[in-house]
Design a protein around this motif. Structure first.
Motif, PDB file in Angstrom:
ATOM      1  N   LEU A 476       0.776  -1.174   0.095  1.00 24.68           N
ATOM      2  CA  LEU A 476       0.080   0.004   0.029  1.00 24.68           C
ATOM      3  C   LEU A 476       0.875   1.184   0.017  1.00 24.68           C
ATOM      4  O   LEU A 476       0.301   2.419  -0.037  1.00 24.68           O
ATOM      5  N   GLY A 507     -11.583   0.311  -2.566  1.00 21.25           N
ATOM      6  CA  GLY A 507     -10.404  -0.033  -1.590  1.00 21.25           C
ATOM      7  C   GLY A 507     -10.828  -0.827  -0.504  1.00 21.25           C
ATOM      8  O   GLY A 507     -11.661  -0.668   0.280  1.00 21.25           O
ATOM      9  N   GLN A 654      -5.773   2.538  -4.312  1.00 18.82           N
ATOM     10  CA  GLN A 654      -6.535   1.422  -4.609  1.00 18.82           C
ATOM     11  C   GLN A 654      -7.899   1.773  -5.472  1.00 18.82           C
ATOM     12  O   GLN A 654      -8.531   1.230  -6.389  1.00 18.82           O
ATOM     13  N   ARG A 657      -6.966   2.092  -9.062  1.00 20.92           N
ATOM     14  CA  ARG A 657      -6.875   0.616  -9.632  1.00 20.92           C
ATOM     15  C   ARG A 657      -8.216   0.146  -9.934  1.00 20.92           C
ATOM     16  O   ARG A 657      -8.286  -0.665 -10.982  1.00 20.92           O
ATOM     17  N   THR A 669     -12.658  -8.199  -4.293  1.00 20.52           N
ATOM     18  CA  THR A 669     -11.225  -7.984  -4.089  1.00 20.52           C
ATOM     19  C   THR A 669     -11.008  -8.670  -2.788  1.00 20.52           C
ATOM     20  O   THR A 669     -11.843  -9.032  -2.100  1.00 20.52           O
TER      21      THR A 669
END
Length: 675
Positions: A476, A507, A654, A657, A669
């Motif tokens: 991270l 996230g 996050q 992404r 996820t």
């Protein structure tokens, strides 16, 4: 007539030629069709082999798990019941935690993978992704296994000295070929090796599946999910290898404290070919991620002996010592008698010179000496002069060293300066959703293009974020940026809204920050979102933190001691003076009571019926107690407090992404449950 016959003959010949041309074209078409059909047949045969391999490896894996639990765990449990046990029941639970769930998942997959293989062998359509999607919740046990892996390895390393324990282990290693070499830790690495096989086979299946195949998308989602799991387990294995490197360093240095071996500490370089001047004694510098280990050569023992360990915040390096000899450099230990600059106290308590008080020294420090002098009715002026002498004249220790060559000197100076520079990181970027983007179709409007948050309206700031930055998992630390998901002042005091925005899919790793009515700031980091759940969940990557209010130094400020110490210690003066010290409480590895949240409250950390952080359903009141999970102190000013504001932040990397994905995955996820 002759002309006609000739023409006819010519025509016939022409027709024959055209027929030949058409036959040639047909032949070429057949050749091309055969060339295109051949790879398809090869792909089908390849997929048959892969499906069979997937099923066989799963069956072999389940068989080894059964053997391990029968021939390894069962004798240990029986040994506990005996009069002279070699291991406790708590240690057994730590070693084999999660293996029963992994075995149940493996047996279920064995039957379903065999059905998939038999169906595909009969050329029937199959969808392997459905099998993994069906068991996606059960696969969470592997994610939890990652956080327990390091703890189990430490325990196994300590138990390895017991011969009876080793005998049980060797019997298991000899009974199967799945476990490599004779390493006693192969038992714990088995789930990691198995997920690596999953990752490899699914990748090959994806490469041999056409994109127009109906099962391609599900197979792609399965591979991405397993690949994320494999990377997480690979990182856990990497941490174990880093720990082995540190253990080797500890064994090679006499009197090196056990506390040097610490989870999350990384070894960068080991330089053992240095010379200390002017004594010309061989010297050794070991550069870790957070400390510098110094060792001296002992001629009698013919080994390096532990000297001291220093934090980088109490260290300066000088590389331009001599123009004549560029291999010389110096280490300046700033304020070496402050305990904050040492991770471990030196072994010997003898000082280096008059008036020096090393950490761990039995001699009384000057301030205590001043009290003793007052108690003996000595003059105050004498005590004050001793205090000034210690504070101003004994603040720096210098170590002059000579490297083997210029390249080695440059490497040492560069590595140390790089670690020191991380003590002064760039400002943290704190964002929140764009309030003007009212037409956004996302769950959290404006989250796609966040804007800088108003510093006056948020709890967190750059100083607090930088203080807890190195406690975040390494994956991270891509970008120093957080984005606000929920705020009590902006989104209301509903716990349902809090859960909804936490599980919006932007996230999994999140930071919770709380401010009470006494202006105390504290919070936690979690590796998965908050949700309504029956029982505890979470991983060992989570931690608690609190911001201590700055303490006043009283009359000692008038002596200038406070200013001298803050300057020499290399700490961020203005930030710490304004906020105070930020304390982080990582997982203590005593239990797995990380997060407990339902429709009535949300809590983090527990032990003996109390929580490290507890908030009611309306975010009005809260509680904070010391817990066994994190070995924390009370985070707020009092154990019961009133809440002023609550914030939930996620990592901007996050979010970026998630939006970069072309198609939303059917798989959650990491750690995110399907609603």
């Amino acid at each position: 007539m002759k002309k006609k016959t000739v023409e006819i003959k010519n025509n016939t010949t022409a027709t024959v030629e055209t027929k030949n041309n058409t036959t040639e074209q047909v032949e070429t078409k057949n050749e091309t069709s055969e060339s295109t059909e051949t790879p398809v047949e090869d792909r089908i045969e390849k997929k048959k082999i892969l499906f069979k391999s997937l099923w066989e490896k799963e069956y072999e894996y389940a068989d080894v798990l059964v053997r391990m639990l029968q021939s390894f765990r069962k004798p240990l449990i029986e040994d506990v019941k005996s009069g002279n046990p070699t291991i406790s029941m708590d240690q057994i639970e730590t070693l084999f935690d999660g293996y029963d769930e992994i075995l149940n998942l493996s047996w279920n997959l064995c039957g379903e993978l065999k059905i998939i293989y038999n169906m595909y062998k009969q050329l029937k359509s199959v969808n392997l992704g459905d099998v993994f999607l069906k068991h996606v919740k059960e696969f969470d046990v592997y994610f939890k296994y990652c956080s327990r892996f390091v703890t189990a390895n430490e325990l196994l390393r300590d138990l390895n000295t017991n011969m009876k324990f080793r005998r049980y282990q060797n019997a298991l290693l000899e009974s199967t070929t799945l476990l490599k070499d004779d390493d006693y830790r192969e038992v714990l690495r088995l789930p990691i090796y198995h997920i690596a096989e999953y990752d490899k086979i699914l990748k090959e299946l994806l490469e041999n599946t056409a994109k127009y195949d109906p099962s391609y998308e599900m197979l792609e989602d399965s591979y991405e999910y397993i690949d994320e799991l494999y990377l997480e387990m690979k990182e856990a294995l990497k941490k174990e290898k880093k720990m082995d490197e540190i253990l080797e360093i500890k064994k090679s240095i006499v009197n090196c404290p056990r506390s040097v071996v610490k989870p999350g500490r990384y070894l960068y370089r080991d330089f053992n070919n240095l010379i200390e001047l002017p004594s010309h004694t061989p010297y050794r510098i070991v550069i870790f991620s957070d400390i510098l280990l110094l060792a001296k050569w002992d001629r009698k023992m013919r080994k390096f002996v532990y000297h001291r360990v220093i934090y980088y915040k109490g260290l300066k390096v000088v590389d331009s010592v001599s123009k004549a000899d560029p291999t010389l450099f110096s280490l300046l230990l700033l304020n070496p008698f402050t305990k904050k600059n040492f991770d471990i106290a030196p072994q010997n308590g003898r000082g280096r010179g008059r008036g020096q008080f090393a950490i761990g020294n039995n001699r009384t420090p000057p301030i205590r000496q001043m009290n003793n002098i007052n108690n003996r009715n000595d003059s105050f002026s004498h005590a004050l002069s001793r205090l000034f002498s210690w504070s101003f004249n004994q603040n720096i220790t210098r170590i002059d060293l000579k490297a083997a060559d210029v390249e080695t000197q440059n490497q040492i100076v560069t590595l140390i300066n790089k670690r020191i520079s991380e003590l002064h990181p760039p400002p943290f970027e704190l964002l929140w959703p764009d309030p003007k983007d009212i037409y956004d179709v996302d769950i959290i409007k404006g989250i796609r293009n966040p804007v800088p948050a108003n510093p006056d309206d948020i709890i967190l700031d750059s100083y607090i974020c930088n203080a807890i930055y190195h406690s975040f998992p390494k994956r991270l630390r891509i970008k120093r940026s957080l984005t606000l998901l929920y705020s009590l002042q902006n989104h209301g005091s509903s716990l349902n809204t809090f859960y909804e925005r936490s599980n919006a899919g932007y996230g999994t790793a999140q930071v919770l920050a709380i401010k009470d009515d006494n202006d105390n700031i504290f919070g936690c980091f979690t590796a998965e979102p908050f949700k309504i759940n029956n029982g505890f969940y979470g991983t060992g990557e989570s931690f608690l933190f609190k911001v201590q209010k700055p303490k006043t130094l009283g009359r000692r400020k008038n002596f200038g001691i406070g200013r001298t110490r803050s300057k020499d210690s290399g700490m961020s003066d203005s930030g710490e003076a304004q906020h105070g010290e930020v304390k982080v409480f990582p997982w203590a590895k005593t239990n797995y009571l990380f997060i407990n949240s339902n429709s009535e409250y949300v809590a983090v950390g527990s032990g003996q019926g109390k929580y490290g952080i507890w908030c009611d359903s309306q975010f009005q009141t809260g509680q904070s107690y010391p817990t066994e999970t994190y070995h924390n102190e009370c985070l707020a000013g009092t154990e019961r407090f009133n809440i002023v504001n609550v914030e939930l932040w996620t990592f901007t990397s996050q979010i970026e992404r998630e939006f970069l994905k072309k198609r939303k995955s059917r798989f959650p996820t990491k750690f995110q449950k399907r609603s």
